[in-house]
Design an enzyme around this catalytic site. Structure first.
Site, PDB file in Angstrom:
ATOM      1  CG  HIS A 392     -14.621   4.720  -4.066  1.00 59.98           C
ATOM      2  ND1 HIS A 392     -13.687   5.279  -3.232  1.00 59.98           N
ATOM      3  CD2 HIS A 392     -14.010   3.652  -4.646  1.00 59.98           C
ATOM      4  CE1 HIS A 392     -12.562   4.595  -3.291  1.00 59.98           C
ATOM      5  NE2 HIS A 392     -12.732   3.596  -4.142  1.00 59.98           N
ATOM      6  CG  ASP A 396     -10.105   8.496  -0.439  1.00 59.01           C
ATOM      7  OD1 ASP A 396     -10.796   8.658  -1.470  1.00 59.01           O
ATOM      8  OD2 ASP A 396      -9.323   9.354   0.002  1.00 59.01           O
TER       9      ASP A 396
END
Length: 421
Positions: A392, A396
């Site tokens: 992450h 995204d």
């Protein structure tokens, strides 16, 4: 009587040390020339060490799980009088109690054990009801475990008191001939302590590294693979004798190749210490593979330059090499994205751990036939979930979803996989 030292061999490729993962002998055991005395691991490759001489083991230089430097003393063998220094090409021990210090060893070697066993010296594993663990290869242990056989009840006829497959066969044959009565259930109190060694320890270290340093986001999507399964069955029916049977993996690999061409951020590695992201035009796909010793990830190099049949051939070759312990070091490293599949055991959903330092992993769940509403009626369709994890910090959630949706489209309309551009 002459004594000779067997040193940790130099396996090449810049390896400076190796971990002892199994001893096949103990002090006092007789050995013969070419008999395997130990197994050591470098990275993810296991190497068996044979004895070049005939004699009796006098001293072991390490415990299972210890790391030993190349050229450091590994064990001392008291030679039979018929053995010759010129024949074996190894050095005699400098004195009767311990081998000479290795010139290239970066760390001091352990002192030889005293005549009586040390109280503080750990034994691996320790079973409370017996002080000695039967000697047997991992394959024999797995077979005995699957058959529910206690190896302590099996008579050993192999070298150095090792239990062989023939010993198991004879034990099973005797058991099938004997008349047995139902056993009365009894309480079990035994415990077993096992040091984390070899490949299992390396897996634990990599999982800890990945879980502690990578903030994972996992995205799950269902895919209708009915048309893909029909195409796969048709291609398998017409395959040539030298072509392997296609599984779903080669199709997924080709789908990933097309998708990462559109989203290069996913085909990347992240050096979080240096803060550098490296994107690759080449697609080196790691295939998580379960082996008798644990999970390994052989790598299909330059998958972007391979046909679907060639992908299947390479996956099969690498999986066989990984399971047999013959995969080369370069075949177990260098992946840019990984696929994890448990086949029929794939479950409904999984949360795969990213293969550090990559930024994405695609998990394949099992295929099940389910009723699907087509707008007017329920029809049977073959459905499969993809459970994919992303770093992450780099990917995204929106980009992760777009990536998986594109893979989904290619798998649901498999003709698109074969269209160039």
């Amino acid at each position: 009587m002459s004594e000779f030292t067997i040193k940790m061999p130099d396996v090449g490729e810049g390896v400076a040390e190796a971990e002892v993962v199994e001893w096949h002998v103990k002090p006092g055991d007789p050995v013969r020339e070419d008999m395997i005395v130990a197994a050591v691991m470098t990275d993810k490759a296991t190497v068996e060490i044979p004895s070049p001489v005939t004699g009796t083991v006098k001293w072991l230089g390490a415990e299972v799980g210890d790391t030993v430097a190349v050229k450091a003393p590994l064990l001392v063998i008291a030679l039979d009088t018929a053995s010759s220094t010129e024949e074996v090409g190894i050095e005699p021990a400098s004195h009767p109690e311990a081998p000479p210090a290795a010139e290239a060893a970066p760390a001091p070697t352990p002192e030889p054990p005293p005549a009586a066993p040390s109280e503080s010296k750990p034994r691996k594993p320790v079973v409370t009801e017996t002080p000695v663990r039967p000697l047997a290869s991992p394959a024999v242990r797995r077979r005995a475990q699957d058959a529910g056989i206690d190896l302590r009840q099996v008579a050993a006829t192999g070298p150095a008191g090792r239990i062989t497959h023939d010993d198991l066969d004879q034990f099973i044959a005797r058991g099938s001939e004997a008349k047995t009565t139902p056993a009365v259930p009894s309480r079990k109190t035994a415990t077993e302590e096992m040091k984390l060694t070899g490949l299992r320890r390396r897996i634990a270290e990599r999982m800890r590294l990945a879980a502690s340093r990578i903030p994972h986001i996992t995205y799950v999507e269902e895919v209708d693979v009915t048309d893909l399964e029909d195409l796969r069955a048709t291609m398998n029916a017409g395959r040539k004798p030298d072509q392997p049977k296609l599984t779903i993996l080669p199709f997924l690999m080709r789908a990933l190749i097309k998708t990462v061409g559109e989203q290069p951020a996913v085909n990347a590695t992240f050096d979080d210490d240096a803060g550098i992201i490296t994107r690759y035009s080449a697609v080196h796909i790691g295939i998580a593979t379960q082996t008798p010793n644990g999970l390994t990830v052989p790598v299909v190099k330059h998958a972007e330059a391979r046909s679907i049949w060639n992908c299947a051939t390479e996956v099969q070759r690498l999986a066989d090499a990984a399971r047999n312990g013959t995969a080369a070091r370069e075949e177990l490293s260098g992946s840019t994205i990984t696929i994890s599949s448990l086949g029929a055991l794939g479950g409904i959903v999984s949360t795969p751990i990213i293969n550090h330092p990559e930024v994405a992993i695609v998990g394949v769940n099992k295929i099940v036939t389910r009723p699907v509403w087509d707008g007017s009626q329920f029809i049977p369709r073959k459905m499969m979930n993809l459970s994919s994890s992303f770093d992450h910090r780099i990917i995204d959630g929106w980009d992760a979803a777009i990536f998986v949706q594109r893979v989904k489209t290619l798998l649901e309309k498999p003709a698109l996989i074969f269209i160039e551009g």
